[in-house]
Design an enzyme around this catalytic site. Structure first.
Site, mmCIF file in Angstrom:
data_model
loop_
_atom_site.group_PDB
_atom_site.id
_atom_site.type_symbol
_atom_site.label_atom_id
_atom_site.label_comp_id
_atom_site.label_asym_id
_atom_site.label_seq_id
_atom_site.Cartn_x
_atom_site.Cartn_y
_atom_site.Cartn_z
ATOM 1 N N TRP A 6 0.846 -1.206 0.000
ATOM 2 C CA TRP A 6 0.000 0.000 0.000
ATOM 3 C C TRP A 6 0.871 1.241 0.000
ATOM 4 O O TRP A 6 1.352 1.665 1.063
ATOM 5 C CB TRP A 6 -0.918 0.001 1.227
ATOM 6 C CG TRP A 6 -1.901 -1.131 1.186
ATOM 7 C CD1 TRP A 6 -3.095 -1.133 0.545
ATOM 8 C CD2 TRP A 6 -1.778 -2.423 1.799
ATOM 9 N NE1 TRP A 6 -3.721 -2.348 0.721
ATOM 10 C CE2 TRP A 6 -2.940 -3.157 1.475
ATOM 11 C CE3 TRP A 6 -0.792 -3.042 2.591
ATOM 12 C CZ2 TRP A 6 -3.151 -4.468 1.905
ATOM 13 C CZ3 TRP A 6 -0.999 -4.345 3.025
ATOM 14 C CH2 TRP A 6 -2.165 -5.044 2.674
ATOM 15 N N HIS A 39 -6.908 1.786 2.188
ATOM 16 C CA HIS A 39 -8.005 0.842 1.930
ATOM 17 C C HIS A 39 -9.077 1.067 2.996
ATOM 18 O O HIS A 39 -8.876 1.870 3.921
ATOM 19 C CB HIS A 39 -7.514 -0.615 1.919
ATOM 20 C CG HIS A 39 -6.655 -1.009 3.090
ATOM 21 N ND1 HIS A 39 -6.076 -2.247 3.235
ATOM 22 C CD2 HIS A 39 -6.259 -0.319 4.193
ATOM 23 C CE1 HIS A 39 -5.386 -2.309 4.355
ATOM 24 N NE2 HIS A 39 -5.474 -1.150 4.953
ATOM 25 N N ARG A 70 -3.923 6.340 -2.669
ATOM 26 C CA ARG A 70 -2.598 5.715 -2.729
ATOM 27 C C ARG A 70 -1.619 6.599 -3.472
ATOM 28 O O ARG A 70 -1.993 7.292 -4.435
ATOM 29 C CB ARG A 70 -2.670 4.337 -3.385
ATOM 30 C CG ARG A 70 -3.359 3.367 -2.452
ATOM 31 C CD ARG A 70 -3.188 1.931 -2.823
ATOM 32 N NE ARG A 70 -4.196 1.150 -2.093
ATOM 33 C CZ ARG A 70 -4.517 -0.094 -2.373
ATOM 34 N NH1 ARG A 70 -3.919 -0.722 -3.362
ATOM 35 N NH2 ARG A 70 -5.423 -0.728 -1.663
ATOM 36 N N GLN A 126 -13.490 1.872 -2.258
ATOM 37 C CA GLN A 126 -13.536 0.447 -1.947
ATOM 38 C C GLN A 126 -14.839 0.184 -1.209
ATOM 39 O O GLN A 126 -15.438 1.091 -0.629
ATOM 40 C CB GLN A 126 -12.364 0.033 -1.039
ATOM 41 C CG GLN A 126 -11.047 -0.108 -1.773
ATOM 42 C CD GLN A 126 -9.986 -0.837 -0.950
ATOM 43 O OE1 GLN A 126 -10.110 -0.997 0.261
ATOM 44 N NE2 GLN A 126 -8.929 -1.267 -1.623
ATOM 45 N N VAL A 175 -5.763 -11.555 6.843
ATOM 46 C CA VAL A 175 -6.641 -12.720 6.661
ATOM 47 C C VAL A 175 -5.802 -13.991 6.545
ATOM 48 O O VAL A 175 -4.652 -13.957 6.106
ATOM 49 C CB VAL A 175 -7.541 -12.578 5.392
ATOM 50 C CG1 VAL A 175 -8.647 -11.572 5.624
ATOM 51 C CG2 VAL A 175 -6.718 -12.230 4.166
ATOM 52 N N ALA A 230 -13.658 -11.432 5.877
ATOM 53 C CA ALA A 230 -13.638 -10.047 5.402
ATOM 54 C C ALA A 230 -13.370 -10.069 3.910
ATOM 55 O O ALA A 230 -12.817 -11.036 3.374
ATOM 56 C CB ALA A 230 -12.541 -9.249 6.116
#
Ligand code: PHE
Length: 357
Positions: free
Chosen positions: A165, A186, A212, A226, A269, A325
């Site tokens: 990122w 994000h 970004r 997003q 995740v 998620a």
């Protein structure tokens, strides 16, 4: 104007009065002068009024004939007065119509009806699909702390995953001298913010703007949207993730869509996946399709089971709670749905582009 005569009126003098008064009236061209004329002939002390008053000095026979003439004269002058006023008003209207060039017959200008931006439309469509499955919608700050954008997401300072990122930092130093405020890269920071403020079961989607530090090209913008998704509760498994996202894909892209998951890496995740749908343009054939670039598949989002460290970070019991998620880019989805070939169109504010939606 004729001076009121002191002589008793005769048929001749009444006739003369009518002619001279009429001639005078014809020459008047403004309403004020016309009104003066009215006063001087028909007013209380006007010439004709004087004639009418002096009828009493005539004998009965004369009074009848002269009186009738005088009354006719009054009517005649009143009619001519009315006509003249009308003519003057019409002339004034004609003049202003020709001078002002106000064309009262032009059709009105239609009010400009605005429309929703294509991103807004798609964001709403995405949210609606999840709302129909029992998700709520929440929003969060665009200016965010390093803490939520990275650290709570299992991306500690100095971790190479931060390079995923490219970050726009805010020129701000906290009391300890640290530079830890940024524009969120994000919507994932809202995972921790929502979990901190609620107890499971949680089902929310989070639409919002992200930023970004990136060079722009046909598929990259430095700001974009997003939609994040989060579901936490007891006994949530990867099957729930698949089922939910499958249902979403069908609602968004059509009943016959197939989906595919492949392993992918996001520090927050485990396991992490990217999800693709089979190409709706070529129905997955691939060959020569410019939407899926010959592959038959289109990647539409990142997803995964929430990493236990993220759950621990917000104080959840990881023995009790699990969750999934996901995060997707609405512009990318709009590009696919509408066949838009360059993401930079979205925020170039060109009405020729925007009016199409
Ligand atoms: N936040 C990730 C990104 O911006 C997407 C993502 C969200 C992946 C949630 C997994 C789970 O790339």
């Amino acid at each position: 104007m004729t001076e009121p005569s002191t002589q008793p009126p005769t048929a001749q003098s009444i006739d003369d009065l009518i002619s001279s008064a009429s001639a005078e009236l014809e020459n008047l061209s403004d309403l004020e002068a016309v009104d003066q004329w009215r006063v001087s002939y028909l007013g209380r002390r006007g010439a004709l009024t004087t004639v009418l008053r002096s009828l009493s000095s005539l004998d009965v026979e004369e009074r009848r004939t002269i009186g009738a003439l005088a009354n006719q004269a009054k009517n005649t002058l009143e009619e001519r007065l009315e006509l003249r006023v009308q003519q003057i008003n019409e002339a004034a209207l004609d003049l202003s119509a020709s001078q002002d060039r106000l064309d009262v017959t032009l059709p009105g200008r239609p009010a400009l009806g605005g429309g929703l931006h294509p991103t807004t439309k798609i964001v709403r469509e995405i949210c609606d699909a999840f709302v129909a499955m029992g998700f709520g919608v929440v929003e969060g700050p665009e200016v965010e702390w390093d803490h939520y954008n990275f650290e709570m997401l299992n991306i500690p300072k100095g971790h190479p995953a931060r390079d995923m990122w490219n970050t726009l930092w805010v020129d701000y130093q906290d009391p300890s001298g640290e530079n830890n405020m940024l524009l969120r890269t994000h919507t994932s920071p809202m995972q921790a913010r929502v979990m901190e403020n609620r107890e499971p079961p949680i089902r929310v989607v989070v639409p919002g703007k992200c930023y970004r530090y990136e060079a722009t090209d046909a598929t990259h913008e430095w700001h974009f949207y997003q939609v994040e998704g989060l579901a936490v509760g007891e006994g949530i498994t990867f099957a729930d993730l698949k089922g939910t996202l499958y249902e979403f894909a069908r609602r968004m892209f059509g009943e016959d869509r197939k989906i595919r998951f492949r392993c992918d890496y996001f520090p927050f995740v485990e396991p992490g996946v990217d999800m693709s749908i089979d190409c709706f343009a070529c129905d997955g054939d691939g060959e020569g399709c410019r939407i899926c670039r010959d592959s038959g598949w289109i990647e539409i989002m990142g997803a995964g089971m929430i990493h236990p460290r993220v759950l621990e970070g917000v104080g959840y019991d990881t023995e009790k709670y699990t969750g999934f998620a996901f995060g997707m880019g609405p512009e990318r989805i709009a590009m696919l749905k509408y066949g838009i070939d360059d993401i930079r169109h979205f925020y170039a504010n060109d009405l020729r582009f925007l009016r199409q939606f």
